[in-house]
Design an enzyme around this catalytic site. Structure first.
Site, PDB file in Angstrom:
ATOM      1  N   GLU A  77       4.453  15.777  -6.638  1.00  0.00           N
ATOM      2  CA  GLU A  77       4.336  14.598  -5.763  1.00  0.00           C
ATOM      3  C   GLU A  77       3.990  13.345  -6.565  1.00  0.00           C
ATOM      4  OE1 GLU A  77       1.078  15.919  -3.351  1.00  0.00           O
ATOM      5  OE2 GLU A  77       2.325  17.215  -2.111  1.00  0.00           O
ATOM      6  N   PRO A  78       4.846  12.950  -7.511  1.00  0.00           N
ATOM      7  CA  PRO A  78       4.518  11.758  -8.297  1.00  0.00           C
ATOM      8  C   PRO A  78       4.687  10.488  -7.474  1.00  0.00           C
ATOM      9  CG  PRO A  78       6.742  12.458  -8.809  1.00  0.00           C
ATOM     10  CD  PRO A  78       6.188  13.495  -7.847  1.00  0.00           C
ATOM     11  N   GLY A  79       3.791   9.553  -7.649  1.00  0.00           N
ATOM     12  CA  GLY A  79       3.901   8.259  -6.974  1.00  0.00           C
ATOM     13  C   GLY A  79       3.880   7.139  -7.998  1.00  0.00           C
ATOM     14  N   ARG A  80       2.695   6.924  -8.546  1.00  0.00           N
ATOM     15  CA  ARG A  80       2.496   5.827  -9.498  1.00  0.00           C
ATOM     16  C   ARG A  80       3.490   5.889 -10.663  1.00  0.00           C
ATOM     17  NH1 ARG A  80      -2.327   3.293 -10.120  1.00  0.00           N
ATOM     18  NH2 ARG A  80      -3.312   5.030  -9.026  1.00  0.00           N
ATOM     19  N   ARG A  87      -5.539  -3.916  -6.090  1.00  0.00           N
ATOM     20  CA  ARG A  87      -6.123  -2.979  -7.062  1.00  0.00           C
ATOM     21  C   ARG A  87      -7.235  -3.570  -7.926  1.00  0.00           C
ATOM     22  NH1 ARG A  87      -3.565  -0.994 -10.741  1.00  0.00           N
ATOM     23  NH2 ARG A  87      -4.497   1.060 -10.718  1.00  0.00           N
ATOM     24  N   CYS A  89     -11.007 -16.483  -0.115  1.00  0.00           N
ATOM     25  CA  CYS A  89     -12.417 -16.879  -0.153  1.00  0.00           C
ATOM     26  C   CYS A  89     -13.330 -15.682  -0.338  1.00  0.00           C
ATOM     27  CB  CYS A  89     -12.761 -17.675   1.091  1.00  0.00           C
ATOM     28  SG  CYS A  89     -11.825 -19.198   1.111  1.00  0.00           S
TER      29      CYS A  89
END
Ligand SMILES: *Cc1c(COP(=O)(O)O)cnc(C)c1O
Length: 430
Positions: free
Chosen positions: A276-279, A315, A344
């Protein structure tokens, strides 16, 4: 082949498109993805696993649920790891077969379980025993058996940021490995479940294969124990987590090194392995394009105020994450500066005291490695627009997610019926 993000004639391009052309057409901030980079990482991950005989690749949709991105990955033979009915909607809309979908997530609702049964997805990753009991009852009521695996928490420290670590015993995910045998045995008796194996996912942005190997080895022992107890284990889901180099000097494990480790550790398992690779797939395929609004004197270093903010790329504010910042037309000169957005919050700061390309108001720049956990985490905080997304393919580019404007969001808000009446009466008159 030229790099997908490269300076040509002094101007940063994505494939054959100069970034100023995208800024002129779409405005800033905007995400920009490279088709070539996306395909290259999808193929590199698959190639790294060449020595694994039976495998299924499922892109972790939460890293980038953009329809165009998912459509490209579907064409590369990827299914999807989904964590909500919303992500299922995206994956199915992108043409991914329902059978290629894996439903992870610690808080699936009954409504979501029903929707996934309706769609006929390929696998449910159970996070706790009761979820299995509920799912089994729902499937049995339909005369079906839901394909499922049990997510186990192997109690391994992934050595990554605490907020993206998921495989230590104090984390909320999976069942404790010590309890897994007993829970598995009880769930295996339920007619509504086709319980076929184990899943793990110990965290994200792993820079070292050691913790993954330790976790996989524990799962290997569990598989042997479950088989000894008479269970047929045919599937093991090894999750995602492979890290990416966000800093130019960082060195990360290659898909080849990862694949070699997996092949070695799982050699005798005799199962279909799911990944399940994402990044790793999407991260390097995208940048966040932004314009410098002001360069403001600071107590120590100047502040470069850009038009992208923490609501567009969360991030750095969430995890103190590093994103390389480079000018679209670098002059060669450097400056030491803080980089911040307009929101802000003091947390709306991308970098402090960093050595960067010298930039001035009106210059374009990008945050690199922003294709994963970028646009998908965007919000409209401070009533800012929802950041758009652009896809490049060769010398073509297209808007693949609109900028959702504050006016559109305002149109989705309503006064209560009684306010609408009372609002007509000035306070003084009441
Ligand atoms: C987030 C997640 C992934 C993807 O992780 P990456 O680090 O992006 O590869 C895979 N599986 C599960 C269950 C996840 O929660």
């Amino acid at each position: 082949m030229p790099l997908p993000f490269d300076c040509r004639d002094g101007v940063l391009h994505v494939e054959d498109v100069p970034l100023p052309a995208i800024a002129a057409a779409v405005g800033t901030p905007t995400y920009v993805y490279s088709t070539a980079a996306l395909r290259a990482s999808a193929r590199a991950f698959r190639a790294g696993l060449a020595a694994v005989p039976r495998k299924q690749l499922a892109f972790a949709v939460k890293a980038n649920p953009n329809l165009a991105v998912l459509t490209l990955l579907a064409a590369e033979g990827y299914g999807a790891d989904i964590v909500s009915a919303g992500e299922m909607l995206h994956a199915l809309a992108a043409g991914m077969p329902a059978r290629s979908l894996i439903f992870s997530g610690v808080g699936k609702t009954r409504r979501e379980l029903a929707a996934a049964l309706d769609a006929g997805i390929g696998q449910f990753n159970l996070e706790l025993e009761e979820e299995g009991v509920v799912l089994a009852a729902m499937a049995a009521a339909r005369g079906e058996r839901a394909p499922a695996v049990l997510r186990v928490n192997p109690d391994v420290d992934a050595g990554t940021h605490a907020k993206i670590s998921t495989g230590r015993k104090q984390n909320k995910f999976g069942v404790a490995i010590a309890d897994a045998g007993a829970i598995y045995a009880r769930l295996a008796t339920l007619h509504g479940l086709d319980l076929r194996g184990i899943a793990i996912h110990i965290g994200s942005q792993l820079s070292d294969l050691g913790p993954l190997e330790a976790a996989y080895a524990r799962i290997g022992r569990l598989v042997a124990e479950l088989r000894a107890a008479g269970h047929a284990i045919t599937h093991v889901d090894l999750g995602g987590g492979l890290g990416l180099a966000y800093r130019p000097e960082e060195v990360m494990p290659s898909p080849a090194a990862y694949g070699a480790m997996v092949a070695r550790v799982t050699r005798d398992w005799d199962v279909t392995l799911l990944f399940e690779p994402g990044r790793f797939i999407a991260g390097d395929a995208g940048v966040l394009l932004t314009e410098v609004l002001w360069v403001k004197p600071g107590a120590v270093d100047p502040y470069v105020i850009v038009d992208a903010a923490m609501n567009d790329l969360a991030r750095p504010a969430l995890y103190d994450a590093y994103h390389d910042f480079v000018a679209v037309r670098p002059s060669g000169a450097r400056m030491t500066a803080n980089i911040a957005g307009p929101v802000c919050e003091s947390g709306d700061t991308f970098a402090m005291g960093r050595d960067i390309d010298d930039v001035a108001a009106g210059d374009l720049a990008v945050f690199r490695t922003a294709g994963a956990y970028g646009a998908t985490m965007a919000s409209t905080y401070n009533c800012r627009a929802l950041v758009p997304e652009v896809l490049v393919d060769g010398d073509r580019f297209a808007l693949v997610a609109d900028r959702i404007t504050p006016a559109a969001m305002l149109a989705a808000q309503h006064l209560s019926p009684w306010m609408a009446d009372e609002a007509a009466v000035p306070r003084e008159a009441a």
